[in-house]
Structures are given as C-alpha cells and as structure tokens.
Enzyme design. Structure first.
Site, short mmCIF file in Angstrom:
data_model
loop_
_atom_site.label_atom_id
_atom_site.label_comp_id
_atom_site.label_asym_id
_atom_site.label_seq_id
_atom_site.Cartn_x
_atom_site.Cartn_y
_atom_site.Cartn_z
N ASP A 47 5.95 17.76 10.27
CA ASP A 47 5.16 16.55 10.12
C ASP A 47 5.59 15.87 8.82
O ASP A 47 6.04 16.53 7.89
CB ASP A 47 3.68 16.93 10.07
N ASP A 100 3.81 12.83 6.91
CA ASP A 100 2.83 12.40 5.93
C ASP A 100 1.95 13.54 5.46
O ASP A 100 1.35 14.23 6.27
CB ASP A 100 1.98 11.27 6.52
#
Lengths: 815, 171
Positions: free
Chosen positions: A167, A169
């Site tokens: 991932d 952010d």
C-alpha cells in the site's frame, strides 16, 4: 471443447432424420448439423369450409452454433430428442476466446459481443476475470487465470520469492498538500529542514480539484525506504495496490522506484479496482492467494485478510491523514494519541513531560481550527472526483458523493489556506520561548533536530524517526522464512506421494505440487496467534462509547494475535488495556488483582507490530498505590503519580507463574464459570452498574465525573478493603501452608472453591517472588486496609463476601 | 486510413462571448472540442481552416447562442487488416498493449511468433527471441489489425505481429 445442447424453443419431441456431418468433420457456424422433423397439429380448412385438426410432420434443419471439428455425436439417425438441454454434439473449437480485450478475442480477433439467432451463451461470458494491473479491458477465462497463476507460482518458487502487495499512503509514504513544506524545504534555518529536505513534490496534470490551481503534492518517504525495498526485493515480488488515482500512483511510483526495478508495471490503482471501498487479493490473484502477503496500515479495507501484515501507520505530517482515503469507509475509530508509536524505548516519565511539549499541547491549544481539519482530512480528501466513481459504475448515492466531494474541497482549501502545520510550528515556537524564559531546559528529546546554535530551543514539528520499516521487514522476513521452511519440509517428503502413486491413487504428481506449497493465509495466522495466545484482554477507555467492542478495529486486530477479548474484568483477564488519563472502573477493578497487567494502548501496538509478546513493564500504567491497596483515607485530590517500581517488578516477576497457571485455568474453567455464574448474580448487577457509570463519566463534565469518582472511589476502596482483608488472612498464614494449599487446590481442580484460581494466580506465589517480598507487600496492603474495613463493609458487594466466606471455610478445612 | 471528411457540429456559446471576436471564439471552441476526439468510428485528426458558420440562434431560456458549423477535417479510421505503427505501452505475460495514436491495440500471446517468448524476470519485462527482437515498454512496433470493435467514443483493436515484416522497428 464445446458441447451443443438442444435449445429451448423447439417443438419437442423432435426426431433426427439425418446427420449432416460425420465424426471428425469440420463444421462452420450456422451450417447445418442435422435434419429433423417434428409433429404438430394444425388447423386445416378445405374448399367447402370444413375445418379440421390435422397432425402434420414438419421437416427442419439444425444449425451449428460454433465453428470447429466434431469430436463426438451424442445422437444418431432416428434418435428422438424429448426436451431441451440434451447433449447433441461435441465440437472442438479452434479458439475458445479465453483472452478478451475490449470484448474482442485476443486470439482470433472476433467480436465477442455479437449475438444472433444461434447464440446460446454469450462469448463475453467466457472471460470475466481481470488479472492485469493497469487495464480494465483485458479479461481472461477462469482456466487461463489458473494457468497464469501456476506459471507465476513456479517462477516465484524457483526464485524463492513471494508476492508482496504494498500500500502507498501512510504505509511507505506520507503525502500532504500544504505548501508550507516547500518553504521549509528551502529554508535551512528552519527546525524542520532536516526532516523535510528529502521530501519530493509533484503536480498532476489533470488535477482540477476544488478549483485550486496547480496543486502540489509533497511526498515523504518512510525513513529507510530504499534499503527496505532493496532487501525485500530479493524475497518478494512487489506490487503496488493503492486507493489513489492512477496518475497519483504513477507519480509516487516514480519517486519511490525511479528505476522501476522493484515494482515494474505492477501498479494497481483505484481506477482499475472496480470498487473504491475495498481492496481484494482476488483482484490480482483470482484463483490462488497462497503466496501473497499484504502490507497495509488499514485492515478493514482488506476485510481483515489472513494475508495481511498490518503495519504501524506512517504519520509524518501530523494531521495530514491519508489524503486518498476520501472514499474509503470511515476509519472505525479514532486512534488514541500515541505520539511515538514505534520508538523502541519509551521515554521515561520525566522525559515524557518535556516530550509532550511537541506532541500534545499544539493539538489541545491550537486546537480548534487545526484540529477540525485533521479529523476531517482523514475522511475527506483531495484526489480525483466523483466523475471517475460514476464512470466506474459503482452504484453510489450521488448525494453522498457530492457531499464527500464538498467535504474534500473544504479540506483542501483549509489545508492550503490555513496551513495547519505552519500554525502548529508557530505554537511550538511560542511554547519553546516560554519554557526558555522560565528555565533552562535540558535537551533530552531524541526526536528533535536542533539546527543552529541560536535555534537550540526551537523544537521541530516533524520527526524523521519512524522505524516502522524495520519492524515490517522483520515480520516479512519471518513470513518468508516460515513459508520456505515449510515448503522445503513438505517437498522433502514426497515419499507419501510416491507410495500413494504405487498404491494407485490418482494423480499423485499434481497433488504433490499442490500440497507442497504452503498457504500464507494459514501460515501467518499461525505465527501471529502464538504472540498473545492465552491472554484475555479487556479494553477500557480506549474504544469509544456506543461502539461494538467485539467488532472494533482494535479487538479484531488483537484477536488475530491469539488474544481473547472480553468485555469485563474477570478471573481470566490477563491484561487491561486502558487509557492512562482516565481511571475507569474496569481499571480499578483490575487494579485489585495484581496478576492483571494494566497497560496502555502502546503495549498493544508494540505487540501487534513486532509480532512478539512485548514485556509489559514499560507500558504499565502507573497506578496510585492507594488504588492497588485501597486506602479510603487517602484523598482523591492528591492523585500524584508515584513511581511504582515495586509494582513493575512484581509484574515482571510474575509472568512465568501466570503462564503455567493459565493451563490450570483452562482445565477448570468450565465448572468455575458455572459456579461463578450461580454466585455472582448480585455482583453482575454491580458490575454493569459501575461500568455504565464509568462510561458516563467519560463523557460527562469534569465536575460530575469528579463527584462520581469520589463516590466510586469509596465503593472500590471498600472492596479493596475486603480484598486486603482477604489477602491478609491468607498471607498471614505461613507460606508453607500457602504452598500446600495451592498444591491441593491444583489437585482437586478447585471444584469447591471459587476463589482458588483467582487466589493462586492473583497472589505472587512464594516460589517465584520469594516469600519475604510478597509477604511484605501484602502486609502493607493489609495494614493499610484493616482500619476502615468495619465501617465500610455495608457497601461491600456480594462476591467479595462470598469469596471471604469460602476462603475462610477452606482455611479451616485445611487446618 | 486517413480521409478528408465533411462534418457538422453544433456549438453553443455563452452570451459573454458575444461581440466582435465571436468567430474566433467559435473557431477555438471547434478546435478544442473536436480535434483529437473519437466518434467511435473514426478519430478527428485535424480541422481544416475553411469552415462555414451558420447564423446564430439564441436559445430561449438560457441566453446562449447556437451555431451550426460545417467544416472539413482529416479523420483517421482504422480498418481490419490495416498495418499500423505504434508504441508499446505495457508488457505482460498475456501479451502487450500498443498505442497507435488514438487506438489502443492488444497483441495477445497467440498473435506473437512462437520464437518470441515472454521474459518476466527481465526489468522491464519483455517479449524477446533472445536476438535482436525485443518488445518492451516504449518499443516502436509495426502490427496488423486482426479485429476491431467500436464503442460510443472508444475503439478497441486486436493486433498481430505474426506475419512478415511485422514486429519491432529498428531505428
């Protein structure tokens, strides 16, 4: 291979007259397969006007609905077909349209959307699985997907790698839009300069969010990211999976992986994800997720997948949140303030007070403009708008969408105009000046950067000290090692398969391959469950009121590590995770049992991010010794925090005892629980009562809570008294007696005595702590407690009375 | 294939544009809206200079004026069997994508000569015959259209490089 069945809508029964093609003949679509006739009654009139019903025979032709070579006939001349759905013929097709691009077959170039009178199943339905990262038009069939994954699996096994979904952010980067960052970056004098000097920025061409021209994104990489990727790329094939837009994902990938050697083109963004609410492993690995590991800071979007390694949130720009979480479901709960989550050594209490200077006060003081922004910005955000959502056809309520968009615009404007970071820094500076005037502070903070001599006391807002990646890497290494250890072990014993083969079991070779590849989704939970296995945890003052504790994010998280989550403090409870600022009833109840460790949420984060049972000592919440022992003479007001070294020592020394006792506990839990239920009717009432009270006090005004507290204090202290009394009697008997009693209790499974498990686990047993220490401690408590016991006893709850009675009985029996 | 085609377009103009420069506004509107757009059948490559603007008509209720513009444009329409040059945009195990101007084409595994195979371990991933033919992201390539399908504003194509003189371009 395609089987043509008798279609619905014919006049059944039909009788085959003649097959037009032989076995092995090539047949073209819509050319005749066979001739047949059917019987039906028709109304005929003759020239005299007579009308009669006649049964007539009609010949007809059956056309092929596919190209190919006939491999099998299921009918022959003269066969009668009674109904629809009967197999007629099997055709080997030249192209099975297994890969389709924009509804065109990638192998033969035919249009798959064409439907005509012969179509029995639509060709577009043959390929429905998308396994490409960056395209939504390319679809493959189930069979093709399996084949591709088998290939990928072989390749990964050969390279000794696993797949890793990363991932972006708040996992590996943190992004903000505040242009303050650019100013700080250009100003070497700024206290934040060191932290932001490697921040990179970019603009997106088609970004017209909230009509703010040329919106810049500032990306901070998690410290050590390059090395992290470097080391991990030897063990994992990495994919990016983000809820940001494609353009944003590409831009960030350009920053974190400029050479494209870690991720290549394996980037999946919201634009290709079909839904913006969830991430799914099946989007990338449609048939087999055995070798996929995920790292993400949020577990809810993955539905708490077993393959997920949840990582500590990377929050570099305080309050900026995840700017791409706009359309994700709201984060379930506010995370309790954990200023330095990943700091290996928690700062001692004295240090902390000074340290808090850069964490807490700006929030509480600066507060209102900035604070509202923070909370909003996690939910609203500033990426591409509803357009995309709508075009993706996610049946979202347009009103909600509009609201989200508006909210997000508000956030971006406030981020750009109000500049919360700048405000915070200013406040911080002010505060520093004040402290400077008042005294000469010692520089004890480790996270702060002091740039120049005259900036000596200027604290920086941003800290470049995140160590989260080290923890992630350790966990990922562990998973990788566990996986390949198990793989090797399984592969080393193919004898089973061989014997099975000799015994004539079916397809042993295939099975061997299947079996020998472990499933990460099973392996990882197994590793994780060992971490806190056997602990029972109660949350207090952590999860907001009115929330389902069982299904809260924290509970699910900690449960994945093998811990049980209970609602109330009971005998089985081993840990209470509490908010250090509030002394709730649960904490007070737990405080009476020295074996229950009362820790702050930090302990949980540590355990869950490091995947090990972290020593509780540094995280114990300092409790007033009065609360431990319960002396009502102490006034509430002087709640000063006293160093509780003895308690900590106790906790540490106790842990082995607690472990072996938990077995015992399990054995007799059933009957004990039964008995407990029988006896504790009145206690329960008391429990729930006091609980709700505590909850109310959480939200109520300070004064009221104080009043409540005082009242409650009396109740609990009196309870403590009886407890103190209890322990007094027990400890005053000789330690040998104690030991003997314990032994007998263990033998007799304590059916008669409800208190036994509690006692045996609760008291520091002489074997481990040494008799004099334990006794001394308890003696103190007893001495404190004896006085007021008499006059407060009327408030005492039933359980304590029962306990005492039982205990004295058992004592007398023992004697 | 490129064609010269006469087209018609209705343009609505906000009252704030009314004035002596109205023709140039219409012209600009035409260029920005039309050039590069795809109708699903063809792509408008270039609007030619000479065009014919009808008298404007004010739409009741809004105040905007509507003009019908006749213009000539060079349009491009791909055909099945046409040979095109393009640039590889994405390479994967199932094949690779080629951008030929406004048309995105996919060349599947079955459309790639059997001596060229996929190498997923290379960075970036590529299709190669271990000789001079390498297909990776950014490669200029010549393909032939095998299949074509148009949607409202988008065209999809299936390409092949399995015939003579097709494949990566040397330059």
């Amino acid at each position: 291979m395609k089987t043509i069945r008798s279609p619905p809508g014919l006049h059944y029964p039909i009788t085959v007259v003649e097959l037009a093609k032989k076995l092995g003949d090539e047949i073209a679509r819509s050319s005749p397969l066979f001739n047949y006739y059917y019987m039906t009654t028709v109304t005929e009139g003759d020239k005299y006007g007579d009308v009669k019903e006649v049964e007539k025979k009609f010949p007809a032709r059956f056309d092929a609905s596919a190209d190919g070579i006939i491999t099998q006939w299921f009918i022959k001349n003269g066969s009668v077909i009674q109904r629809a759905g009967v197999n007629l013929v099997e055709i080997d097709e030249p192209c099975e349209h297994e890969v389709q691009f924009g509804s065109l077959c990638a192998n033969c170039g035919k249009d798959m959307t064409e439907v005509d009178y012969l179509t029995d199943e639509r060709n577009v339905d043959r390929a429905t699985i998308n396994m490409t990262h960056d395209n939504v038009s390319l679809l493959v069939s189930q069979r093709e997907a399996v084949r591709a994954e088998e290939d990928a699996k072989k390749r990964l096994l050969a390279a000794k790698k696993l797949s890793l979904i990363v991932d972006l952010d708040q996992t590996v980067i943190h992004t903000t839009c505040e242009r303050t960052i650019a100013e700080w970056k250009d100003d070497p004098e700024n206290p934040n300069y060191d932290a932001v000097k490697d921040v990179q920025s970019f603009q997106l061409a088609d970004d017209n969010v909230s009509n703010v021209a040329a919106n810049s994104y500032y990306v901070k990489m998690r410290p050590g990211l390059k090395d992290f990727f470097d080391r991990l790329s030897t063990m994992y094939e990495m994919h990016v999976y983000t809820m940001a837009t494609r353009a944003y994902a590409q831009a960030v990938a350009e920053i974190i992986d400029p050479d494209r050697k870690y991720f290549g083109d394996r980037i999946l963004s919201r634009d290709e994800n079909y839904t913006d609410k969830l991430k799914s492993l099946n989007r990338l690995f449609p048939t087999n997720t055995d070798m996929a590991v995920i790292i993400d800071d949020r577990a809810d979007v993955w539905h708490y997948s077993d393959n997920l390694v949840r990582v500590p949130v990377f929050n570099f720009f305080p309050g900026a949140g995840d700017i791409n979480a706009s359309f994700l479901p709201k984060q379930q709960e506010l995370v309790t303030p954990t200023p330095k989550k990943t700091l290996p050594e928690p700062t001692p209490a004295t240090d902390k007070a000074a340290d808090e200077g850069d964490g807490v006060p700006p929030i509480s003081v600066a507060g209102n403009p900035a604070e509202t922004v923070l909370t909003d910005s996690t939910n609203g955000a500033l990426t591409d708008l509803g357009q995309q959502l709508l075009s993706m056809g996610s049946g979202d309520d347009p009103e909600v969408l509009e609201q989200q968009v508006k909210e997000q615009e508000k956030v971006i404007i406030s981020q750009q105009t109000e500049r919360p970071l700048l405000q915070k820094q200013l406040l911080l500076d002010q505060e520093d000046e004040m402290t400077e005037e008042s005294e000469d502070p010692e520089e004890t903070e480790n996270g702060d950067t002091h740039v120049l001599e005259h900036h000596k006391h200027r604290h920086s807002l941003l800290h470049d000290d995140d160590r989260g990646l080290d923890l992630i890497e350790a966990n990922l290494r562990r998973v990788h090692r566990a996986f390949y250890d198990e793989y090797q072990r399984k592969k080393a014993v193919p004898q089973g398969g061989r014997i099975a083969e000799l015994k004539g079991e079916k397809s042993p070779k295939k099975r061997a391959l299947e079996d020998s590849v472990p499933d990460v989704g099973k392996l990882m939970p197994r590793i994780k469950r060992e971490v806190l296995g056997g602990s029972t945890i109660v949350f207090s003052g952590i999860i907001p009121l009115g929330m389902d504790v069982e299904n809260s994010d924290f509970a699910l998280w900690i449960r994945s590590f093998g811990a049980q989550v209970a609602l109330n403090v009971t005998r089985q409870t081993t840990h209470v995770i509490a908010n250090p600022d509030r002394k709730t009833t649960k904490v007070k109840r737990a405080a009476r049992h020295p074996h229950i460790k009362i820790v702050n949420a930090e302990w949980m984060f540590q355990c869950c991010t490091r995947w090990e049972h972290v020593d509780e000592t540094p995280y114990l919440i300092e409790l007033d010794p009065t609360e431990r022992s319960g002396s009502p003479l102490e006034d509430l007001e002087d709640d000063e925090v006293v160093g509780t070294a003895d308690e900590e020592g106790e906790g540490a020394a106790e842990s082995p005892v607690e472990l072996d006792l938990s077995d015992d506990k399990w054995q007799s839990m059933g009957d004990e629980f039964q008995e407990f239920m029988d006896e504790s009717d009145d206690t329960e009432g008391d429990n729930s009562n006091s609980d709700s009270e505590s909850n109310r006090s959480d939200v109520s005004a300070q004064t009221e809570s104080k009043r409540n507290k005082r009242k409650r204090k009396r109740v609990t202290s009196s309870a403590d008294v009886s407890e103190g009394d209890d322990s007094d009697t027990s400890v005053n008997s000789t330690s040998r007696l104690q030991r003997r009693k314990k032994r007998t209790m263990e033998r007799v499974t304590s059916l008669t005595n409800v208190v036994s498990a509690d006692k045996s686990s609760g008291l520091p047993s002489p074997e481990t702590t040494g008799p004099e220490e334990g006794q001394g401690d308890e003696d103190n408590k007893g001495a404190d407690a004896v006085g007021p016991a008499a006059d407060e006893s009327d408030v005492d709850d039933g359980l304590e009375a029962e306990m005492m009675a039982e205990f004295e009985k058992s004592d007398s029996e023992e004697a | 294939m490129f064609f010269l085609k006469e087209l018609e377009k209705t343009i609505q103009l906000h009252p704030s544009y009314f004035g002596p420069l109205i023709r140039s506004h219409i012209h600009r509107e035409l260029l920005t809206k039309e050039e590069g757009s795809s109708t699903g059948k063809f792509t408008i490559v270039c609007v030619l200079d000479s065009f014919d603007i009808s008298d404007g008509q004010v739409i009741p209720g809004s105040g905007a004026a509507e003009y019908t513009v006749h213009y000539k444009a060079i349009v491009w329409r791909p055909y099945k069997g046409e040979v095109m040059d393009g640039v590889v945009t994405s390479v994967m195990r199932a094949g690779f994508f080629v951008d030929c101007g406004s048309l995105q084409a996919f060349v599947g595994r079955a459309m790639i000569p059997s001596d060229i195979h996929f190498d997923g371990n290379a960075t970036p991933p590529q299709w190669t015959d271990n000789g001079d033919q390498i297909v990776e992201k950014g490669t200029s390539i010549r393909i032939k259209i095998k299949g074509l399908r148009s949607e409202v504003d988008k065209m999809y194509a299936i390409g092949t490089m399995k015939e003579d003189y097709l494949g990566p371009l040397q330059n």
